[in-house]
Design a protein around this motif. Structure first.
Motif, short mmCIF file in Angstrom:
data_model
loop_
_atom_site.label_atom_id
_atom_site.label_comp_id
_atom_site.label_asym_id
_atom_site.label_seq_id
_atom_site.Cartn_x
_atom_site.Cartn_y
_atom_site.Cartn_z
N ASP A 42 0.81 -1.27 -0.04
CA ASP A 42 -0.31 0.22 -0.18
C ASP A 42 0.80 1.51 -0.37
O ASP A 42 0.57 1.82 -1.22
N LYS A 59 1.76 9.19 -1.81
CA LYS A 59 1.28 9.97 -0.82
C LYS A 59 2.40 9.88 0.20
O LYS A 59 2.99 8.78 0.95
N LYS A 92 -3.46 -1.43 -7.30
CA LYS A 92 -3.55 -0.01 -6.74
C LYS A 92 -3.31 0.48 -7.70
O LYS A 92 -3.64 1.94 -7.33
N ARG A 152 -9.81 7.06 -6.07
CA ARG A 152 -8.97 6.56 -5.50
C ARG A 152 -9.28 6.79 -3.38
O ARG A 152 -8.68 5.53 -2.57
N LEU A 175 -9.97 3.34 -2.28
CA LEU A 175 -8.70 3.18 -1.15
C LEU A 175 -9.01 3.36 0.61
O LEU A 175 -8.15 2.33 1.49
N ASN A 176 -9.49 4.18 0.52
CA ASN A 176 -9.96 4.80 2.17
C ASN A 176 -11.39 4.07 2.76
O ASN A 176 -11.54 3.92 4.06
N1 GLY Z 1 -3.58 4.46 1.13
C1 GLY Z 1 -4.62 5.32 0.28
C2 GLY Z 1 -4.05 5.69 -0.57
O1 GLY Z 1 -2.26 5.66 -1.23
O2 GLY Z 1 -4.52 6.45 -1.34
#
Ligand code: GLY
Length: 333
Positions: A130, A136, A214, A228, A231-232
């Motif tokens: 991740d 991020k 991802k 995106r 992913l939360n």
């Molecule tokens: N871990 C969530 C993201 O990278 O958006």
């Protein structure tokens, strides 16, 4: 060996996944350039030793293990020491460790002399599947997780699944929570593989699957303004629980509880419980609803009293729903 191309326009990079890759680091990076390594004091010493034996004269920073190292003080201290050591804009900074190290190092890379190259060498399951992918980076403020940060993509991500052999079961399972999340939001067969197969025997396959999921999401929405956010799943409540526990709950543990709470009333909940049990992940937790709601209210994802939550229609099919902030109380039980 598996290579996955993260084809974000103008910022393309590769994720290499290979057992024993750490010992071949010189095949992936120029070990004779100016190199800074950031790691923590808990990561097995053999990993740093291998890098030191291959890289000419790196400047090394070892920060204390844990979320408290994602702080402005530690970032500032490292930056000052890099300046004192005359580290130039041509340097490469390597994050060797888990999510905390990747976030902190990437953040430093994004601001040092307006940005220098960085690479991720994630050594935990959570960071391999991740946090090392997608750019991020950031640090925490006194009372908000990831409050200060940027989107700053690495030049390459180097994953050696053998580094997982030194993780405790609890730390490994911390990463499994994010893997379960990928199955729930995007891939039914991954979900049931996680439930039915031996993860350790097929670890390279499972890591690649998650990185590919991802990748497919991040290339559509690098800056997290739309898809995106999927992913939360479980993360809004998860982050609040994590902070409330003073980070005693690991990220994956808090997300597991968050996912369970968000699954209430959906038929997949029984399968979720089964899979969380398989990996000794929690779903029941004592907390004060008002305190958790107060944390959620200050979450950076709340805009004009509205919040995007993620729900799962059926396993492998997540979707985003905008709610009024007060409606989240209905999920806090
Ligand atoms: N871990 C969530 C993201 O990278 O958006």
């Amino acid at each position: 060996m598996k290579t996955i191309n993260i084809n974000i326009p103008n910022k393309e990079y590769k994720v290499h996944i290979n057992n024993g890759l750490l010992f071949d680091i010189d095949k992936y990076i120029d070990v004779f350039r100016e190199i800074v390594i950031v790691t923590d004091d808990f990561i097995p010493k053999q990993y740093l030793k291998v890098l030191k034996s291959k890289i000419a004269n790196p400047l090394i920073f070892e920060v204390p293990m844990g979320e408290s190292s994602k702080s402005i003080d530690i970032a500032y201290q490292i930056i000052n020491e890099m300046i004192e050591s005359k580290i130039s804009r041509g340097a490469l900074i390597i994050a060797l460790g888990g999510g905390v190290i990747g976030d902190l190092t990437g953040f430093i890379a994004s601001i040092y002399m307006r940005g220098i190259d960085f690479i991720q060498i994630p050594t935990t399951l959570l960071s391999q599947i991740d946090s090392s992918v997608g750019g991020k980076v950031g640090i925490n403020s006194d009372n908000m997780k990831n409050a200060i940060g940027a989107f700053y993509q690495p030049k390459v991500v180097l994953i050696d699944p053998e580094t997982l052999n030194t993780l405790s079961e609890k730390e490994f399972n911390n990463g499994m929570a994010e893997m379960i999340k990928y199955g729930l939001i995007a891939d039914k067969s991954l979900f049931y593989d996680i439930l039915e197969k031996d993860i350790h025997e097929n670890i390279e396959y499972f890591i690649s699957k998650c990185v590919e999921i991802k990748r497919d999401i991040v290339i559509k929405d690098e800056l997290d303004t739309g898809i995106r956010q999927i992913l939360n799943f479980g993360h809004t409540i998860g982050h609040a629980l994590e902070q409330d526990s003073n980070y005693e709950l690991l990220h994956g543990e808090a997300v597991s509880i968050g996912m369970y709470l968000m699954s209430d009333g959906f038929s997949y909940q029984k399968d979720l419980v089964q899979i969380l049990n398989k990996y000794s992940l929690p779903y029941n937790h004592d907390y004060d609803k008002e305190t958790i709601f107060n944390y959620i209210k200050t979450d950076k994802k709340v805009i004009n009293n509205k919040l995007n939550i993620i729900l799962i229609k059926e396993i492998g099919n997540g979707f985003i729903k905008t709610i009024n902030i007060n409606e989240i109380k209905g999920y806090l039980r």
